[in-house]
Design an enzyme around this catalytic site. Structure first.
Site, mmCIF file in Angstrom:
data_model
loop_
_atom_site.group_PDB
_atom_site.id
_atom_site.type_symbol
_atom_site.label_atom_id
_atom_site.label_comp_id
_atom_site.label_asym_id
_atom_site.label_seq_id
_atom_site.Cartn_x
_atom_site.Cartn_y
_atom_site.Cartn_z
ATOM 1 N N ASP A 146 3.638 7.863 -7.841
ATOM 2 C CA ASP A 146 3.035 6.523 -7.819
ATOM 3 C C ASP A 146 3.564 5.659 -8.961
ATOM 4 O O ASP A 146 3.880 6.163 -10.036
ATOM 5 C CB ASP A 146 1.508 6.663 -7.932
ATOM 6 C CG ASP A 146 0.801 5.373 -7.528
ATOM 7 O OD1 ASP A 146 1.391 4.569 -6.776
ATOM 8 O OD2 ASP A 146 -0.347 5.175 -7.976
ATOM 9 N N HIS A 155 11.056 1.083 -5.364
ATOM 10 C CA HIS A 155 11.156 2.246 -4.476
ATOM 11 C C HIS A 155 12.559 2.857 -4.543
ATOM 12 O O HIS A 155 12.715 4.085 -4.514
ATOM 13 C CB HIS A 155 10.808 1.854 -3.043
ATOM 14 C CG HIS A 155 9.381 1.416 -2.879
ATOM 15 N ND1 HIS A 155 8.326 2.150 -3.361
ATOM 16 C CD2 HIS A 155 8.834 0.309 -2.294
ATOM 17 C CE1 HIS A 155 7.177 1.524 -3.080
ATOM 18 N NE2 HIS A 155 7.465 0.407 -2.433
ATOM 19 N N LEU A 174 15.259 26.195 -3.068
ATOM 20 C CA LEU A 174 14.077 25.347 -3.277
ATOM 21 C C LEU A 174 13.592 24.827 -1.932
ATOM 22 O O LEU A 174 14.378 24.269 -1.156
ATOM 23 C CB LEU A 174 14.421 24.153 -4.186
ATOM 24 C CG LEU A 174 13.273 23.163 -4.433
ATOM 25 C CD1 LEU A 174 12.252 23.731 -5.422
ATOM 26 C CD2 LEU A 174 13.795 21.830 -4.975
HETATM 27 C C1 IPE Z 1 -0.340 7.300 -2.949
HETATM 28 O O1 IPE Z 1 -0.095 6.129 -3.648
HETATM 29 C C2 IPE Z 1 0.658 7.477 -1.858
HETATM 30 C C3 IPE Z 1 2.021 7.765 -2.283
HETATM 31 C C4 IPE Z 1 2.436 7.948 -3.506
HETATM 32 C C5 IPE Z 1 2.983 7.881 -1.217
HETATM 33 P P1 IPE Z 1 -0.839 4.768 -3.282
HETATM 34 O O2 IPE Z 1 -0.288 3.739 -4.199
HETATM 35 O O3 IPE Z 1 -0.720 4.487 -1.831
HETATM 36 O O4 IPE Z 1 -2.359 5.101 -3.626
HETATM 37 P P2 IPE Z 1 -3.588 4.131 -3.901
HETATM 38 O O5 IPE Z 1 -3.629 3.139 -2.767
HETATM 39 O O6 IPE Z 1 -3.348 3.441 -5.215
HETATM 40 O O7 IPE Z 1 -4.785 5.012 -3.970
HETATM 41 C C1 IPE Z 2 4.308 4.749 -4.782
HETATM 42 O O1 IPE Z 2 4.473 3.608 -5.536
HETATM 43 C C2 IPE Z 2 5.228 4.789 -3.586
HETATM 44 C C3 IPE Z 2 4.542 4.563 -2.309
HETATM 45 C C4 IPE Z 2 3.275 4.496 -2.123
HETATM 46 C C5 IPE Z 2 5.415 4.413 -1.141
HETATM 47 P P1 IPE Z 2 3.631 2.303 -5.252
HETATM 48 O O2 IPE Z 2 4.402 1.433 -4.312
HETATM 49 O O3 IPE Z 2 2.259 2.644 -4.798
HETATM 50 O O4 IPE Z 2 3.596 1.624 -6.683
HETATM 51 P P2 IPE Z 2 2.385 0.862 -7.344
HETATM 52 O O5 IPE Z 2 1.211 1.775 -7.349
HETATM 53 O O6 IPE Z 2 2.154 -0.367 -6.495
HETATM 54 O O7 IPE Z 2 2.882 0.523 -8.708
HETATM 55 MG MG MG Z 3 0.539 2.942 -5.819
#
Ligand code: IPE
Ligand code: IPE
Ligand code: MG
Length: 247
Positions: free
Chosen positions: A17, A34, A128
């Protein structure tokens, strides 16, 4: 920190995240975060290989991430296909076996084909096991496992459900890491994380490097995993995994 011996977790699971915040901080579009996240993931796979981790599972796209703006969703789908085209040969050379875990029927034919290709190309590898949880949700997994048992006319027990999960090919994660400062699970591994050691990192996923992984492993090594027993019991012999109750 305590000076206990380093214990390499067999299975590391990661909620990757913080990509969006990494990009926003740099006045870049979220998709740039990303893209950087993919580089961080490749670095993490290599680090796991070097440290002798056997299974790495990462949360790449959740069942709930469909609710993001359509351009971000389509950008993530494109990025997956591009990343696979670029990286699978290297991962294959490194002995990595890729599995995609999640509801792939909801993905486009183009994405589904890319997943199958990557899985087939790496099917013989054993160094892995790399689970990419994509269009995955812990609730989805529990529901699909129950549905599978019902359709086969089998009884629902802890053991039978466990065996019907999309992650049944690996043992439960020993160490579950979430980057990006949030202190929640967000529908990841709801069933499998029952006894995982949790580690929350303030690093945004694109910044999560070898040192951050080493720190997580070092802290993991100091934890006493009791699986419901007392400290005295677990110190009298090494306990590798929870004892499952008979069905
Ligand atoms: C969790 O992150 C999902 C992934 C890392 C793929 P999110 O950014 O979607 O989670 P929330 O919405 O903050 O809980
Ligand atoms: C996690 O990073 C990746 C996915 C959920 C695809 P985020 O896109 O949720 O990044 P933040 O939380 O908005 O910084
Ligand atoms: Mg996120």
């Amino acid at each position: 920190m305590a000076t206990s011996a380093l214990i390499i977790p067999y299975h590391v699971a990661i909620v990757m995240d913080g990509n969006g915040r990494w990009a926003s901080k740099r006045f870049l579009p979220r998709i740039a975060g990303h893209k950087q996240g993919v580089d961080s993931l490749i670095r993490c796979v290599k680090a796991c290989l070097n440290r002798g981790v056997s299974v790495l599972s990462v949360f790449a796209f959740s069942s709930e991430n469909w609710n993001r703006p359509p351009e971000e969703v389509s950008g993530l789908m494109d990025l997956l296909v591009i990343a696979l085209a670029k990286q699978v040969a290297n991962l294959n050379a490194d002995g990595v076996r890729i599995h995609f875990v999640g509801n792939r029927l909801e993905l486009s034919a183009r994405v589904q084909a890319a997943l199958v290709k990557a899985e087939l190309e790496t099917v013989a590898n054993q160094r892995l096991t790399f689970n990419v949880c994509f269009n995955y949700g812990g609730r989805w997994d529990i529901a699909q496992a129950a549905q599978k048992l019902v359709s086969r006319g089998e009884a629902i027990t802890e053991l039978s459900l466990d065996g019907a999960m999309a992650l049944a090919h690996v043992p439960d994660p020993d160490l579950l890491i979430r980057t990006g400062s949030e202190l929640r699970i967000s529908n990841f591994m709801l069933w499998q994380a029952a006894y995982s050691e949790l580690h929350f990192s303030d690093k945004l996923w694109p910044e999560f490097d070898e040192a951050a992984l080493d720190e997580a492993i070092a802290i993991f090594s100091t934890r006493e995993r009791r699986f419901g027993k007392t400290s005295e019991q677990v110190n009298s012999h090494y306990v590798a995994a929870p004892v499952k109750k008979p069905a």
